[in-house]
Write a protein that holds these residues in place. Structure first.
Motif, PDB file in Angstrom:
ATOM      1  N   HIS A 179       0.778  -1.118  -0.010  1.00  0.00           N
ATOM      2  CA  HIS A 179      -0.118  -0.116   0.024  1.00  0.00           C
ATOM      3  C   HIS A 179       0.910   1.188  -0.119  1.00  0.00           C
ATOM      4  O   HIS A 179       1.972   1.187   0.207  1.00  0.00           O
ATOM      5  CB  HIS A 179      -1.028   0.014   1.173  1.00  0.00           C
ATOM      6  CG  HIS A 179      -0.320  -0.068   2.572  1.00  0.00           C
ATOM      7  ND1 HIS A 179       0.475  -1.026   3.162  1.00  0.00           N
ATOM      8  CD2 HIS A 179       0.223   1.099   3.260  1.00  0.00           C
ATOM      9  CE1 HIS A 179       0.956  -0.558   4.252  1.00  0.00           C
ATOM     10  NE2 HIS A 179       0.798   0.575   4.450  1.00  0.00           N
ATOM     11  N   ASP A 216       1.002   5.181   2.093  1.00  0.00           N
ATOM     12  CA  ASP A 216       0.483   5.917   2.945  1.00  0.00           C
ATOM     13  C   ASP A 216      -0.048   7.262   2.567  1.00  0.00           C
ATOM     14  O   ASP A 216       0.582   7.903   1.635  1.00  0.00           O
ATOM     15  CB  ASP A 216       1.545   6.310   4.299  1.00  0.00           C
ATOM     16  CG  ASP A 216       1.848   4.873   5.014  1.00  0.00           C
ATOM     17  OD1 ASP A 216       0.993   3.803   4.642  1.00  0.00           O
ATOM     18  OD2 ASP A 216       2.874   4.872   5.409  1.00  0.00           O
ATOM     19  N   ARG A 249       6.644  10.231   7.203  1.00  0.00           N
ATOM     20  CA  ARG A 249       6.891   8.976   8.292  1.00  0.00           C
ATOM     21  C   ARG A 249       8.062   8.361   8.408  1.00  0.00           C
ATOM     22  O   ARG A 249       8.821   7.845   7.249  1.00  0.00           O
ATOM     23  CB  ARG A 249       5.583   7.885   7.884  1.00  0.00           C
ATOM     24  CG  ARG A 249       5.765   6.871   8.886  1.00  0.00           C
ATOM     25  CD  ARG A 249       4.696   5.819   8.459  1.00  0.00           C
ATOM     26  NE  ARG A 249       3.514   6.340   9.377  1.00  0.00           N
ATOM     27  CZ  ARG A 249       2.195   5.643   9.468  1.00  0.00           C
ATOM     28  NH1 ARG A 249       2.240   4.430   8.856  1.00  0.00           N
ATOM     29  NH2 ARG A 249       1.472   5.967  10.235  1.00  0.00           N
ATOM     30  N   HIS A 277       4.769  -0.161   0.116  1.00  0.00           N
ATOM     31  CA  HIS A 277       5.353  -1.036   1.310  1.00  0.00           C
ATOM     32  C   HIS A 277       4.339  -1.838   2.160  1.00  0.00           C
ATOM     33  O   HIS A 277       3.216  -1.638   1.590  1.00  0.00           O
ATOM     34  CB  HIS A 277       6.195   0.021   2.173  1.00  0.00           C
ATOM     35  CG  HIS A 277       5.169   1.012   2.951  1.00  0.00           C
ATOM     36  ND1 HIS A 277       4.501   1.996   2.408  1.00  0.00           N
ATOM     37  CD2 HIS A 277       4.660   1.113   4.167  1.00  0.00           C
ATOM     38  CE1 HIS A 277       3.743   2.597   3.040  1.00  0.00           C
ATOM     39  NE2 HIS A 277       3.773   1.996   4.171  1.00  0.00           N
TER      40      HIS A 277
HETATM   41 FE   LIG Z   1       1.943   2.128   5.485  1.00  0.00          FE
END
Ligand SMILES: [Fe+2]
Length: 221
Positions: free
Chosen positions: A122, A124, A129, A199
């Motif tokens: 997926h 983010d 992050r 990831h």
């Molecule tokens: Fe993630």
């Protein structure tokens, strides 16, 4: 005739940082991942592995990036060398995260992860992050040329079937190692829509059922 030597710049969308000073590379257009492949001395890493296997950890707080007060953040954990190592490292990384993002505060989450609920590849939504797996298998990611972005999300398929569609060459899935620092750029970073790094959490059978993961996020405004 003189031969002109050129610096060949390969436009990879990910960068390897040789130190924490190079995280700022994440801001380059098109870059969606900076990896600092640092190594932990095995004896010290083993202390944290033992600490991780002995304790279920789940601490989360908004910390000030300029003065994170990580000792307070971890004060409910038993006092030991592993806790001190984690505190020092988290303090360092939160300050770095603040310097990179320009944010005064960050949401910091240190947790024991025993599921692979995020095993679907997926992107983010978050802009930036920072992730560290201190113990256990690290986050998996794939290069942009190994992603079919139009296949992202489960679309009613099993995660396994969806992953096969999203990642055409599973043998080329990459995995972070313990203590590596991943700085990920997601879909909401200005100008990065459609280029979030793809990831997932490592599958349970690889993760051995247990990881200790740090996640540093921007505070939602
Ligand atoms: Fe993630």
């Amino acid at each position: 005739m003189a031969i002109e030597l050129l610096d060949v710049v390969v436009p990879f969308h990910f960068r390897y940082a040789r130190s924490a000073d190079e995280f700022a590379a994440i801001h380059a257009q098109g870059v969606n991942l900076v990896l600092w492949r640092r190594e932990q001395e095995p004896g010290l890493g083993g202390l944290v592995d033992a600490f991780s296997s002995d304790h279920d950890i789940d601490v989360k707080a908004v910390l000030q990036c300029g003065e994170p007060e990580v000792w307070m953040f971890l004060s409910d954990l038993p006092s030991c060398g592993a806790r001190d190592m984690l505190a020092a490292d988290i303090d360092f990384l939160v300050r770095r995260f603040g310097a990179i993002t320009g944010a005064a505060a960050a949401c910091v989450h240190l947790e024991t992860v025993q599921t692979d609920a995020c095993r679907l590849f997926h992107v983010d939504a978050a802009a930036l992050r920072m992730l560290v797996t201190y113990s256990g298998f690290g986050t998996q990611w794939v290069t942009n040329d190994n992603v079919r972005r139009n296949e992202l999300t489960a679309k009613g398929r099993s995660f396994e079937a969806a992953n096969r569609a999203i990642v055409p060459r599973p043998a080329q899935i990459r995995s972070a190692r313990p203590w590596w620092v991943m700085l990920q750029k997601g879909e909401s970073y200005p100008g990065n829509a459609g280029n979030g790094v793809v990831h997932r959490s490592p599958p349970l059978e690889q993760a051995g059922g247990r990881r200790l993961r740090l996640c540093i996020d921007e505070v939602k405004r």
